[in-house]
Design an enzyme around this catalytic site. Sequence first.
Site, mmCIF file in Angstrom:
data_model
loop_
_atom_site.group_PDB
_atom_site.id
_atom_site.type_symbol
_atom_site.label_atom_id
_atom_site.label_comp_id
_atom_site.label_asym_id
_atom_site.label_seq_id
_atom_site.Cartn_x
_atom_site.Cartn_y
_atom_site.Cartn_z
ATOM 1 N N GLY A 92 83.460 40.001 40.857
ATOM 2 C CA GLY A 92 82.290 40.457 41.597
ATOM 3 C C GLY A 92 81.338 41.340 40.827
ATOM 4 O O GLY A 92 80.269 41.687 41.331
ATOM 5 N N ALA A 93 81.705 41.731 39.597
ATOM 6 C CA ALA A 93 80.778 42.493 38.755
ATOM 7 C C ALA A 93 80.011 41.577 37.810
ATOM 8 O O ALA A 93 79.162 42.039 37.052
ATOM 9 C CB ALA A 93 81.529 43.551 37.948
ATOM 10 N N ILE A 147 77.264 35.704 38.727
ATOM 11 C CA ILE A 147 77.156 35.095 40.051
ATOM 12 C C ILE A 147 77.788 35.982 41.120
ATOM 13 O O ILE A 147 77.228 36.198 42.191
ATOM 14 C CB ILE A 147 77.799 33.695 40.056
ATOM 15 C CG1 ILE A 147 77.062 32.764 39.084
ATOM 16 C CG2 ILE A 147 77.806 33.102 41.469
ATOM 17 C CD1 ILE A 147 77.727 31.418 38.873
ATOM 18 N N ALA A 183 86.817 34.094 36.377
ATOM 19 C CA ALA A 183 87.238 33.025 35.473
ATOM 20 C C ALA A 183 86.842 33.375 34.054
ATOM 21 O O ALA A 183 85.850 34.078 33.823
ATOM 22 C CB ALA A 183 86.599 31.690 35.867
ATOM 23 N N SER A 224 83.278 23.666 38.929
ATOM 24 C CA SER A 224 82.333 23.454 37.832
ATOM 25 C C SER A 224 82.040 21.982 37.616
ATOM 26 O O SER A 224 82.950 21.143 37.656
ATOM 27 C CB SER A 224 82.900 24.043 36.535
ATOM 28 O OG SER A 224 82.141 23.641 35.414
ATOM 29 N N TYR A 281 88.606 24.383 29.456
ATOM 30 C CA TYR A 281 87.851 25.054 30.521
ATOM 31 C C TYR A 281 87.692 24.136 31.723
ATOM 32 O O TYR A 281 87.959 24.528 32.868
ATOM 33 C CB TYR A 281 86.481 25.494 29.998
ATOM 34 C CG TYR A 281 85.566 26.000 31.086
ATOM 35 C CD1 TYR A 281 85.819 27.208 31.729
ATOM 36 C CD2 TYR A 281 84.449 25.268 31.487
ATOM 37 C CE1 TYR A 281 84.988 27.679 32.740
ATOM 38 C CE2 TYR A 281 83.608 25.736 32.488
ATOM 39 C CZ TYR A 281 83.885 26.937 33.116
ATOM 40 O OH TYR A 281 83.070 27.390 34.122
ATOM 41 N N LYS A 314 89.127 24.668 35.575
ATOM 42 C CA LYS A 314 88.261 24.735 36.761
ATOM 43 C C LYS A 314 88.667 23.673 37.780
ATOM 44 O O LYS A 314 88.650 23.921 38.990
ATOM 45 C CB LYS A 314 86.795 24.568 36.358
ATOM 46 C CG LYS A 314 86.242 25.689 35.500
ATOM 47 C CD LYS A 314 86.402 27.061 36.125
ATOM 48 C CE LYS A 314 85.507 27.264 37.327
ATOM 49 N NZ LYS A 314 85.645 28.627 37.917
ATOM 50 N N ASN A 340 74.464 23.768 36.248
ATOM 51 C CA ASN A 340 74.102 24.743 35.211
ATOM 52 C C ASN A 340 73.323 25.904 35.814
ATOM 53 O O ASN A 340 72.121 25.795 36.068
ATOM 54 C CB ASN A 340 73.289 24.054 34.114
ATOM 55 C CG ASN A 340 74.123 23.026 33.367
ATOM 56 O OD1 ASN A 340 74.432 21.957 33.904
ATOM 57 N ND2 ASN A 340 74.502 23.351 32.149
#
Length: 370
Positions: free
Chosen positions: A9-10, A13, A80, A124, A184, A188, A213
């Site tokens: 959360g920092a 997004i 993530a 993703s 990656y 995801k 993106n």
Amino acid sequence: MKTCLVTGGAGFIGSFIVDELVKKGYAVKIFDNLDPQVHPTGKAPAYLNKQAEFIQGDVRDYDALKKALTGVDVVFHEAAAVGVGQSQYQIKQYVDVNVGGTANLLDIIVNNKTKVSKILVAGSMSSYGEGQYECEDCGIVRPPLRTEEQMKDHDWELYCPECYEDIRPIPTGEDKRLECNSIYAMTKRDQEEMVLNIGEAYNIPAVALRYFNVYGPRQSLSNPYTGVAAIFMSRIKNNHAPVIFEDGLQTRDFVSVHDIVRANIAAMEKESLSGCFNIGTGKPRSIKSIADTLIALLGKDMQPEITNKFRKGDIRHCVADISKAQEAFGFEPKVKFEDGMKELIQWSESVNAEDKFEEAHHELRKRGLV
């Protein structure tokens, strides 16, 4: 009102999701480890919402995450390790954070008396691999990745796997088979499948939003493994030309972080909603056009560097079919591309942008990935 936990959360997004939740009157907890690759100072960023409770912790820390989940009704799982290229050599790191962290989250929810009644996870578009294509004679086709031999010949486009004729890219729907070509992307995919599986098993509404993106303010300009718009911005601000692989005509779907947030809130507030949904604009934009737009808006006298080289595992085209999200919870992208780019530029004027592209590129080249 419900209490929401935003893991990561920092971050770019996650912090915008936090802002919107606070604005709507929800109680909000932030759980973030302040990864130095994203937060070089090791401190919570100045933009972090003061009305949310900040907990510094790592999703790999079971006990810390368990404590953070106390009293939580809704989880936005944004935490993530991010970056396709880096995931190809920091394999354990990516699997531990993305898969192991998600396993911790779900294990706590299942085996403890939490209040969690909804889970949303950031998926993703990278999990698709190549996007969908259409052949004039064979219909919708799903070509495999281009071979190294083809790429060495600078033959960048794809061909029909059935008749070997030219094909054209079309919007990619959620029903396309996932064909991951990086660690990656695999992690995801695993994150969203784990969340949807446990949600269905325990009758907890679970939603995976497959982001395309994403660009916008707060995206780290000193992280060479972040989105291409931020990487180009960092290069240009340091008077270095953006470096583009292949011929620059490969296309992606660039979506503003504000539209990503709108999708998350709408999906949360439709209480019974479950499943996976693409979140993009449905409009293709070439990588070269992103560089050209930023150079023009910044008033720089330069041209992007078209390398005609390639990176292993790169795809050619992938654009979102967003009709499922439109029908399910009324998602509509609202931020015009040019407006979003201007906002990104305005924000970049107040932040440090350390250009680490060459350093990251050297690492990939050393490992034979470029």
